[in-house]
Motif scaffolding. Structure first.
Motif, PDB file in Angstrom:
ATOM      1  N   ALA A 207      15.811  32.709 -12.083  1.00 35.91           N
ATOM      2  CA  ALA A 207      16.315  31.347 -11.902  1.00 35.91           C
ATOM      3  C   ALA A 207      17.387  31.295 -10.819  1.00 35.91           C
ATOM      4  CB  ALA A 207      16.869  30.821 -13.223  1.00 35.91           C
ATOM      5  N   PHE A 208      18.140  32.389 -10.656  1.00 38.60           N
ATOM      6  CA  PHE A 208      19.144  32.479  -9.605  1.00 38.60           C
ATOM      7  C   PHE A 208      19.359  33.960  -9.311  1.00 38.60           C
ATOM      8  CE2 PHE A 208      21.141  32.006 -13.729  1.00 38.60           C
ATOM      9  CZ  PHE A 208      22.009  33.088 -13.794  1.00 38.60           C
ATOM     10  N   PRO A 209      19.906  34.312  -8.137  1.00 39.46           N
ATOM     11  CA  PRO A 209      20.062  35.719  -7.771  1.00 39.46           C
ATOM     12  C   PRO A 209      20.804  36.525  -8.834  1.00 39.46           C
ATOM     13  CG  PRO A 209      20.524  34.315  -5.893  1.00 39.46           C
ATOM     14  CD  PRO A 209      20.357  33.399  -7.063  1.00 39.46           C
ATOM     15  N   GLY A 210      20.206  37.649  -9.219  1.00 39.50           N
ATOM     16  CA  GLY A 210      20.838  38.509 -10.213  1.00 39.50           C
ATOM     17  C   GLY A 210      20.501  38.159 -11.651  1.00 39.50           C
ATOM     18  N   ALA A 211      19.829  37.041 -11.861  1.00 37.98           N
ATOM     19  CA  ALA A 211      19.498  36.628 -13.225  1.00 37.98           C
ATOM     20  C   ALA A 211      18.422  37.539 -13.806  1.00 37.98           C
ATOM     21  CB  ALA A 211      19.017  35.178 -13.236  1.00 37.98           C
ATOM     22  N   LYS A 212      18.483  37.736 -15.118  1.00 34.16           N
ATOM     23  CA  LYS A 212      17.478  38.521 -15.823  1.00 34.16           C
ATOM     24  C   LYS A 212      16.862  37.662 -16.922  1.00 34.16           C
ATOM     25  CE  LYS A 212      19.416  43.148 -15.119  1.00 34.16           C
ATOM     26  NZ  LYS A 212      20.539  42.756 -14.254  1.00 34.16           N
ATOM     27  N   GLY A 213      15.582  37.842 -17.144  1.00 33.80           N
ATOM     28  CA  GLY A 213      14.921  37.143 -18.230  1.00 33.80           C
ATOM     29  C   GLY A 213      15.196  37.829 -19.552  1.00 33.80           C
ATOM     30  N   VAL A 214      14.679  37.239 -20.628  1.00 32.25           N
ATOM     31  CA  VAL A 214      14.909  37.763 -21.972  1.00 32.25           C
ATOM     32  C   VAL A 214      14.384  39.195 -22.095  1.00 32.25           C
ATOM     33  CG1 VAL A 214      14.312  37.459 -24.403  1.00 32.25           C
ATOM     34  CG2 VAL A 214      14.908  35.470 -23.022  1.00 32.25           C
ATOM     35  N   ILE A 215      13.189  39.470 -21.543  1.00 31.51           N
ATOM     36  CA  ILE A 215      12.590  40.804 -21.654  1.00 31.51           C
ATOM     37  C   ILE A 215      13.476  41.853 -20.978  1.00 31.51           C
ATOM     38  CG2 ILE A 215      10.588  42.225 -21.047  1.00 31.51           C
ATOM     39  CD1 ILE A 215      10.034  40.067 -23.170  1.00 31.51           C
ATOM     40  N   ASP A 216      13.913  41.568 -19.768  1.00 32.77           N
ATOM     41  CA  ASP A 216      14.707  42.549 -19.032  1.00 32.77           C
ATOM     42  C   ASP A 216      16.120  42.687 -19.577  1.00 32.77           C
ATOM     43  OD1 ASP A 216      12.806  43.489 -16.916  1.00 32.77           O
ATOM     44  OD2 ASP A 216      12.721  41.337 -16.557  1.00 32.77           O
ATOM     45  N   GLU A 217      16.643  41.639 -20.194  1.00 34.07           N
ATOM     46  CA  GLU A 217      17.931  41.770 -20.876  1.00 34.07           C
ATOM     47  C   GLU A 217      17.822  42.756 -22.030  1.00 34.07           C
ATOM     48  OE1 GLU A 217      19.197  37.946 -22.166  1.00 34.07           O
ATOM     49  OE2 GLU A 217      19.982  37.332 -20.205  1.00 34.07           O
ATOM     50  N   GLN A 218      16.719  42.651 -22.781  1.00 28.85           N
ATOM     51  CA  GLN A 218      16.513  43.560 -23.913  1.00 28.85           C
ATOM     52  C   GLN A 218      16.324  44.998 -23.438  1.00 28.85           C
ATOM     53  OE1 GLN A 218      16.787  42.831 -27.069  1.00 28.85           O
ATOM     54  NE2 GLN A 218      17.072  40.623 -26.803  1.00 28.85           N
ATOM     55  N   LEU A 219      15.563  45.176 -22.363  1.00 27.70           N
ATOM     56  CA  LEU A 219      15.355  46.521 -21.825  1.00 27.70           C
ATOM     57  C   LEU A 219      16.674  47.129 -21.348  1.00 27.70           C
ATOM     58  CD1 LEU A 219      12.044  46.055 -19.799  1.00 27.70           C
ATOM     59  CD2 LEU A 219      12.350  47.439 -21.859  1.00 27.70           C
ATOM     60  N   GLU A 220      17.464  46.335 -20.654  1.00 24.90           N
ATOM     61  CA  GLU A 220      18.750  46.827 -20.140  1.00 24.90           C
ATOM     62  C   GLU A 220      19.657  47.265 -21.282  1.00 24.90           C
ATOM     63  OE1 GLU A 220      21.895  44.231 -18.192  1.00 24.90           O
ATOM     64  OE2 GLU A 220      20.987  45.182 -16.443  1.00 24.90           O
ATOM     65  N   ALA A 221      19.616  46.520 -22.393  1.00 28.43           N
ATOM     66  CA  ALA A 221      20.434  46.875 -23.552  1.00 28.43           C
ATOM     67  C   ALA A 221      20.024  48.223 -24.132  1.00 28.43           C
ATOM     68  CB  ALA A 221      20.318  45.792 -24.620  1.00 28.43           C
ATOM     69  N   GLN A 222      18.746  48.624 -23.900  1.00 28.47           N
ATOM     70  CA  GLN A 222      18.253  49.922 -24.378  1.00 28.47           C
ATOM     71  C   GLN A 222      18.337  51.000 -23.300  1.00 28.47           C
ATOM     72  OE1 GLN A 222      14.395  49.570 -26.587  1.00 28.47           O
ATOM     73  NE2 GLN A 222      14.658  47.359 -26.304  1.00 28.47           N
ATOM     74  N   GLY A 223      18.911  50.637 -22.139  1.00 27.13           N
ATOM     75  CA  GLY A 223      19.024  51.590 -21.054  1.00 27.13           C
ATOM     76  C   GLY A 223      17.705  51.859 -20.365  1.00 27.13           C
TER      77      GLY A 223
END
Length: 310
Positions: A207-223
């Motif tokens: 939606a804007f530069p650097g934004a993450k969707g729900v899926i990638d937010e969850q993945l990032e939280a798991q490293g």
């Protein structure tokens, strides 16, 4: 005395023309939307310019843009129109068959593709004289401000953390799955976490530069991080892209099921533990007790429930 004389020259129709020409940034488009002739809109705009002592709308290249004064008029004019609409409809109570309200809905295209068509059909069946405006829910839309100003009635989408300064109603939760072509190797032999992460994924454009969707937010939280090789701003086109390639789309099962019946694709479980995707409708306190607002939210919830059962 001058202020009172100026006020006496302003009527609601003139405010409506003002708001429409500012949002459309075109006299001809404003005329179509208002159901007026172009000369009539031009005449009203001339009156507005005389009252404001400002051009309000000026030419820029091949189009038109609001002046600074015009931009400052946009939010107040929207608030006046919304207040006038609510003033009488809610005093009388909301009668869908005879009401002439305008419902303004912003929605994510990650929803079930049948949702918006069925919502519009339901509103027109039960409130035939009401108008409907569907707006895209994107990073360019400050939906919280639009809700506060009365330019939107309801915003529908999925958030991992919905804003806490708005009223919220849950519509449904959905299992996270992946969609692949029938020709994809995983369609035949399945996959594990490593294979899924390494696969070629397609995702919506941020939606804007650097934004993450729900899926990638969850993945990032798991490293973790998946291999995104394609992005598309039009979510409704992605399933067809998946069907003709080895790309992987990961989203809600309900969305995928609609396309699994139309395209040579297969739904596969994700080998990672994702929480369910939650879809909500959000609204502002200004319409919380509005009779028309309550009706719209009830219809929205009912349509979501009927699709989930189907």
């Amino acid at each position: 005395m001058r202020d009172q004389t100026l006020f006496d020259k302003i009527d609601l129709h003139l405010i409506r023309v003002l708001h429409t020409v500012l949002t459309e940034r075109s006299v001809s488009r404003a005329a179509i939307r208002l159901g007026m002739t172009q000369p009539a809109v031009s005449a009203a705009l001339k009156r507005l310019r005389d009252l404001a002592d400002d051009p309000i709308l000026v030419r820029s290249g091949s189009g038109m843009v609001p002046t600074d004064a015009g931009l400052r008029m946009l939010m107040p004019s929207a608030s006046i129109l919304r207040a006038a609409e609510v003033l009488f409809s809610d005093v009388r109570g909301f009668e869908p068959q005879t009401a002439r309200s305008t419902f303004r809905v912003a929605a994510s295209d990650y929803l079930d593709p049948l949702f918006l068509p069925q919502l519009v059909a339901r509103i027109k069946a039960e409130a035939p004289l009401c108008a409907i405006e569907i707006h895209p829910l994107s990073g360019h839309l400050d939906y919280q401000a639009h809700l506060a100003q009365g330019e939107l009635d309801v915003v529908i989408g999925n958030w991992s953390r919905p804003p806490d300064d708005l009223h919220m109603g849950r519509l449904f939760g959905d299992e996270v799955v992946s969609l692949v072509s029938l020709e994809h190797p995983a369609a035949r032999r399945g996959w594990d976490q490593a294979t899924w992460l390494a696969a070629e994924h397609i995702a919506p454009t941020p939606a804007f530069p650097g934004a993450k969707g729900v899926i990638d937010e969850q993945l990032e939280a798991q490293g973790l991080r998946r291999n995104i090789v394609a992005r598309c701003a039009h979510f409704g086109l992605i399933p067809a892209m998946v069907a003709s390639s080895l790309l992987v789309l990961t989203t809600g099962r309900q969305y995928c099921e609609r396309y699994a019946k139309q395209l040579p694709v297969k739904i596969l479980p994700c080998p990672l533990p994702f929480p369910r995707m939650m879809y909500y409708q959000l609204w502002h306190g200004r319409t919380h007790t509005s009779a028309s607002g309550k009706w719209l939210r009830a219809v929205t919830k009912s349509v979501a429930a009927s699709l989930r059962k189907a």
